[in-house]
Design an enzyme around this catalytic site. Structure first.
Site, PDB file in Angstrom:
ATOM      1  CG  HIS A  13      -2.064   0.979   1.062  1.00  0.00           C
ATOM      2  ND1 HIS A  13      -3.375   0.584   0.928  1.00  0.00           N
ATOM      3  CD2 HIS A  13      -2.082   2.331   0.992  1.00  0.00           C
ATOM      4  CE1 HIS A  13      -4.155   1.647   0.798  1.00  0.00           C
ATOM      5  NE2 HIS A  13      -3.380   2.721   0.840  1.00  0.00           N
ATOM      6  CG  HIS A  15      -1.641   6.033  -2.623  1.00  0.00           C
ATOM      7  ND1 HIS A  15      -2.615   5.628  -3.495  1.00  0.00           N
ATOM      8  CD2 HIS A  15      -2.096   5.730  -1.377  1.00  0.00           C
ATOM      9  CE1 HIS A  15      -3.629   5.113  -2.818  1.00  0.00           C
ATOM     10  NE2 HIS A  15      -3.333   5.145  -1.525  1.00  0.00           N
ATOM     11  CG  HIS A 197      -8.163   3.069  -0.819  1.00  0.00           C
ATOM     12  ND1 HIS A 197      -7.452   2.520  -1.864  1.00  0.00           N
ATOM     13  CD2 HIS A 197      -7.301   3.902  -0.179  1.00  0.00           C
ATOM     14  CE1 HIS A 197      -6.223   3.014  -1.861  1.00  0.00           C
ATOM     15  NE2 HIS A 197      -6.099   3.852  -0.850  1.00  0.00           N
ATOM     16  CD  GLU A 200      -7.724   5.644   6.033  1.00  0.00           C
ATOM     17  OE1 GLU A 200      -6.646   5.908   6.591  1.00  0.00           O
ATOM     18  OE2 GLU A 200      -7.963   5.926   4.853  1.00  0.00           O
ATOM     19  CG  ASP A 278      -2.076   5.704   2.805  1.00  0.00           C
ATOM     20  OD1 ASP A 278      -2.263   5.588   1.574  1.00  0.00           O
ATOM     21  OD2 ASP A 278      -2.966   6.085   3.579  1.00  0.00           O
ATOM     22  CG  ASP A 279      -0.471   8.960   0.314  1.00  0.00           C
ATOM     23  OD1 ASP A 279      -0.156   8.883  -0.880  1.00  0.00           O
ATOM     24  OD2 ASP A 279      -1.611   8.672   0.744  1.00  0.00           O
TER      25      ASP A 279
END
Length: 340
Positions: A13, A15, A197, A200, A278-279
């Protein structure tokens, strides 16, 4: 305690723009005279919350600003190469990086040309770093479901040629999940992993929609399945992988602190969990940091951490031969003296 940077792991995961190094963002922005908001400069990492749509808009605006610094093919190649280097430093041995080509196509000759560029950059980065790299093409749930079908056909076109999955990202509260089912059916027929996704920003009902309508075999986040024991049992029995991203969960206000991230509940139920960053550009923490924070927050043993590494590898689309090799390396990590 053993060194977590030496624990072999897969990163499922991450991005595309969000993988950018902060120093790279600043350098590229200065090169082209792009004025960045203070939250991406002196106040980095930014203070974020997605508790409401206004908060998510602020988060998305920062992401869009970061994307705007990618102006040349070399910028794209640099981003992928540096993301690979960062993962290798953190013990990553396989990476599935997620990208929505429609966000870059206008500047790079269309979505097909941009996908070709990313895949070539991934091949070059894999050769230079030794990291296995694959691509997940993701649609945007704030756009029309027909756009998602276009991207699903694109992903299917590259199935077996570097693209291993099809996702659905952006604000989970937007759009109707079932309307994206035709796009996911295209990806499913192509043999791609289905990785939307869900679970969350919204709770169990959102996850059920992803499972029932999109046939998800991995869930981006999915962490709020902990709120519904029956749903969590279903996920565990089906072997659906939960791509849990602790730092982003806290940064976006899903949980108040890292000790509240319900990783022990997920593991106790037998769920397959793959920790992801994630980011990192917006949340300030990369792959190894997710393992380190969960170790500290939940007093995880090295045996539990090793199993998290194994689950990330098993949940990936890495070749079976590589999975076997990496699982053996996890065993070796656990057998080694902690002081080595």
């Amino acid at each position: 305690m053993r060194d977590l940077t030496r624990l072999p792991k897969a990163h499922l995961h991450l991005h595309f723009t969000g993988s950018m190094r902060h120093e790279t963002l600043l350098e590229l922005a200065e090169r082209d005279g792009i004025v960045l908001p203070e939250s991406l400069v002196r106040d980095w990492p930014p203070r974020l919350s997605a508790a409401d749509e206004k908060g998510w808009f602020r988060f998305q605006r920062l992401y869009d600003v970061a994307r705007s610094v990618l102006r040349t093919e070399e910028d794209v190649r640099r981003l992928v190469r540096e993301a690979a280097e960062d993962d290798v430093r953190d013990g990553g041995r396989w990476l599935e990086i997620q990208v929505d080509p429609s966000g870059y196509g206008a500047r790079f000759g269309g979505i097909t040309a941009f996908t070709d560029l990313v895949l070539d950059a991934a091949r070059s980065a894999a050769e230079s770093t030794g990291l296995g790299i694959a691509v997940v093409i993701a649609a945007n749930r704030t756009r029309h479901p027909l756009d998602a079908r276009t991207l699903a056909r694109l992903a299917a076109q590259y199935a077996g040629r570097g693209v291993v999955g099809f996702g659905l990202s952006n604000d989970e509260r937007r759009g109707t999940t079932s309307e994206f089912a035709p796009a996911f059916a295209i990806a499913e027929r192509a043999g791609l992993s289905l990785v939307p996704h869900g679970g969350e920003l919204l709770g169990p009902a959102s996850i059920r929609s992803c499972l029932d309508a999109l046939h998800a075999d991995r869930l981006g986040h999915g962490v709020r399945s902990a709120e519904d024991p029956a749903l969590l049992e279903r996920i565990a029995e089906a072997g659906v992988v939960l791509e849990v991203c602790p730092t982003s969960n806290v940064s976006l206000g899903v949980y108040s602190d890292l000790t509240s991230v319900p990783l022990p509940t997920l593991l106790a139920a037998g769920a397959t969990v793959a920790l992801g960053a994630d980011d990192p550009l917006l949340f300030g923490s990369r792959l190894e940091g997710q393992y380190a924070t969960m170790r500290a927050a939940h007093d995880l043993s090295d045996e539990q951490l090793a199993e998290l590494g194994r689950m990330s590898i098993r949940g990936s689309r890495a070749p079976e031969s590589l999975k076997d090799e990496l699982l053996g390396e996890v065993d070796d990590w656990l057998k080694a003296d902690p002081g080595d």
